[in-house]
Design a protein around this motif. Sequence first.
Motif, PDB file in Angstrom:
ATOM      1  N   UNK A  90     -14.790  18.171   2.237  1.00 34.36           N
ATOM      2  CA  UNK A  90     -14.003  17.018   3.149  1.00 34.36           C
ATOM      3  C   UNK A  90     -12.845  16.867   2.954  1.00 34.36           C
ATOM      4  N   UNK A  91     -11.958  17.491   2.983  1.00 40.33           N
ATOM      5  CA  UNK A  91     -10.336  18.052   2.188  1.00 40.33           C
ATOM      6  C   UNK A  91     -10.342  17.849   1.249  1.00 40.33           C
ATOM      7  N   UNK A  92     -11.528  17.057   0.335  1.00 42.52           N
ATOM      8  CA  UNK A  92     -10.350  17.474  -0.999  1.00 42.52           C
ATOM      9  C   UNK A  92     -11.304  17.751  -2.043  1.00 42.52           C
ATOM     10  N   UNK A  93     -11.063  17.929  -3.671  1.00 43.28           N
ATOM     11  CA  UNK A  93     -11.749  18.630  -4.483  1.00 43.28           C
ATOM     12  C   UNK A  93     -12.592  17.044  -5.315  1.00 43.28           C
ATOM     13  N   UNK A 143     -21.819  15.913  13.736  1.00 45.90           N
ATOM     14  CA  UNK A 143     -20.722  16.320  12.269  1.00 45.90           C
ATOM     15  C   UNK A 143     -20.779  17.675  12.423  1.00 45.90           C
ATOM     16  N   UNK A 144     -19.573  18.834  12.637  1.00 40.53           N
ATOM     17  CA  UNK A 144     -19.519  20.221  11.834  1.00 40.53           C
ATOM     18  C   UNK A 144     -18.382  20.702  10.737  1.00 40.53           C
ATOM     19  N   UNK A 145     -18.678  21.286  10.627  1.00 41.07           N
ATOM     20  CA  UNK A 145     -17.686  21.583   9.158  1.00 41.07           C
ATOM     21  C   UNK A 145     -18.235  22.830   9.014  1.00 41.07           C
ATOM     22  N   UNK A 146     -17.212  23.845   8.269  1.00 43.86           N
ATOM     23  CA  UNK A 146     -16.941  25.077   7.996  1.00 43.86           C
ATOM     24  C   UNK A 146     -16.368  25.301   7.331  1.00 43.86           C
ATOM     25  N   UNK A 147     -16.398  25.864   5.789  1.00 44.90           N
ATOM     26  CA  UNK A 147     -14.989  25.889   4.720  1.00 44.90           C
ATOM     27  C   UNK A 147     -15.230  27.393   4.710  1.00 44.90           C
ATOM     28  N   UNK A 148     -14.695  28.724   4.599  1.00 42.79           N
ATOM     29  CA  UNK A 148     -14.055  30.149   4.361  1.00 42.79           C
ATOM     30  C   UNK A 148     -13.025  30.111   2.950  1.00 42.79           C
ATOM     31  N   UNK A 149     -13.761  30.206   2.281  1.00 46.44           N
ATOM     32  CA  UNK A 149     -12.729  30.332   0.345  1.00 46.44           C
ATOM     33  C   UNK A 149     -12.344  31.490   0.761  1.00 46.44           C
ATOM     34  N   UNK A 153      -9.945  22.141  13.999  1.00 42.17           N
ATOM     35  CA  UNK A 153      -8.793  21.395  13.141  1.00 42.17           C
ATOM     36  C   UNK A 153      -8.340  22.585  11.902  1.00 42.17           C
ATOM     37  N   UNK A 154      -8.416  23.757  12.126  1.00 43.90           N
ATOM     38  CA  UNK A 154      -8.331  23.943  10.527  1.00 43.90           C
ATOM     39  C   UNK A 154      -7.541  23.866   9.561  1.00 43.90           C
ATOM     40  N   UNK A 155      -7.629  23.148   8.012  1.00 40.17           N
ATOM     41  CA  UNK A 155      -6.303  23.693   7.052  1.00 40.17           C
ATOM     42  C   UNK A 155      -6.687  23.888   5.997  1.00 40.17           C
ATOM     43  N   UNK A 156      -5.407  24.720   5.251  1.00 38.17           N
ATOM     44  CA  UNK A 156      -6.138  25.583   3.674  1.00 38.17           C
ATOM     45  C   UNK A 156      -5.415  24.445   2.405  1.00 38.17           C
ATOM     46  N   UNK A 157      -6.044  24.454   1.806  1.00 33.10           N
ATOM     47  CA  UNK A 157      -6.670  23.702   0.147  1.00 33.10           C
ATOM     48  C   UNK A 157      -6.721  24.562  -0.630  1.00 33.10           C
ATOM     49  N   UNK A 158      -5.397  23.808  -1.634  1.00 33.24           N
ATOM     50  CA  UNK A 158      -5.879  24.657  -2.926  1.00 33.24           C
ATOM     51  C   UNK A 158      -6.809  24.271  -3.826  1.00 33.24           C
ATOM     52  N   UNK A 159      -7.044  25.334  -4.546  1.00 28.94           N
ATOM     53  CA  UNK A 159      -8.544  24.407  -5.099  1.00 28.94           C
ATOM     54  C   UNK A 159      -8.637  25.778  -6.706  1.00 28.94           C
ATOM     55  N   UNK A 160      -8.924  25.143  -8.126  1.00 23.99           N
ATOM     56  CA  UNK A 160      -8.761  26.214  -9.436  1.00 23.99           C
ATOM     57  C   UNK A 160     -10.538  27.063  -8.905  1.00 23.99           C
ATOM     58  N   UNK A 161     -10.024  27.717  -9.870  1.00 23.44           N
ATOM     59  CA  UNK A 161     -11.170  29.076 -10.387  1.00 23.44           C
ATOM     60  C   UNK A 161     -12.788  28.295 -10.872  1.00 23.44           C
ATOM     61  N   UNK A 162     -13.891  28.566 -10.377  1.00 23.20           N
ATOM     62  CA  UNK A 162     -14.839  27.424 -10.482  1.00 23.20           C
ATOM     63  C   UNK A 162     -15.353  26.608  -9.517  1.00 23.20           C
ATOM     64  N   UNK A 163     -14.651  25.955  -8.214  1.00 20.72           N
ATOM     65  CA  UNK A 163     -14.890  24.992  -7.196  1.00 20.72           C
ATOM     66  C   UNK A 163     -15.558  25.775  -6.488  1.00 20.72           C
ATOM     67  N   UNK A 164     -16.710  25.414  -6.328  1.00 17.67           N
ATOM     68  CA  UNK A 164     -17.891  24.967  -5.600  1.00 17.67           C
ATOM     69  C   UNK A 164     -18.163  24.271  -4.128  1.00 17.67           C
ATOM     70  N   UNK A 165     -19.284  24.302  -3.679  1.00 15.18           N
ATOM     71  CA  UNK A 165     -19.156  23.660  -2.514  1.00 15.18           C
ATOM     72  C   UNK A 165     -20.852  22.920  -2.925  1.00 15.18           C
ATOM     73  N   UNK A 166     -20.634  21.870  -2.333  1.00 15.75           N
ATOM     74  CA  UNK A 166     -21.945  20.271  -2.508  1.00 15.75           C
ATOM     75  C   UNK A 166     -23.233  21.067  -2.088  1.00 15.75           C
ATOM     76  N   UNK A 167     -23.288  22.263  -1.415  1.00 17.56           N
ATOM     77  CA  UNK A 167     -24.609  22.258  -1.493  1.00 17.56           C
ATOM     78  C   UNK A 167     -24.982  23.724  -2.601  1.00 17.56           C
TER      79      UNK A 167
END
Length: 244
Positions: free
Chosen positions: A169-172, A111-117, A131-145
Amino acid sequence: MGINTRIIFATGLIAIAPVLASPNVHSSAESPDSFIPPYSATYSTVWKKGISLKVEGTQTLSKTSDNVWNFKFKASTLIASLHEEVSFTKQDETIVPLSYFYKSQVLGKKRKATLTFDWDKNTVKNDIKNKPWNMKIEEGTIDKLGVQLQIRNDLRNHKKNLTYKIADGGHVKHWSFARRGTETIDTKIGRVNAIKVERTDNTSKKKQTYFWFAPSLNYLLVKMEHYEDGESYKLNLEKLNEKG
């Protein structure tokens, strides 16, 4: 549902490092207006489901430029490996992720994943299986590490609200935690007082996860326990090297 690779190795809320000399357990924590200093830590983990599997991994925090940091976790055995890291900046007392990378292999399954903010557009580009796609996020969103560092910094600043928005995983997702008092914990580097924290957003799924953070070690995670469907996962601090 079984404990996934992240739980087996450390759930992101931990990390580990090479065999390094142990520091003084009673070193004082930083002042609240400064960030957690660079360090490496080594943890042993035991996963139990009929049989016991013991794993060691490495967690390191380093500063790569004036306001860019890197937080990394690596672990491997004969049957599995995990590499997870995030680069981030810090705005006031809040972590602002720039990029997140995850790679795992278990019994040949990869499994491999890259997130670019992109904080100018408040989006995150998820790239999974090329298979890249963009997702809207709110200010203050962080990653799981990076959430582990944010919890530690919030404990240092005596914040009561330990609720976080996690891009995963493509969700907030919304993760929440609660303090559960203090306890004395015996570690390989000595006895420390620690704040016990429980993850509270997943208790309806019959999961229990507890963390112990030591104020005298800059609120480092010194112990973790996770219980789910008759399985258990336990993590304990083995060694620590403070590089600051």
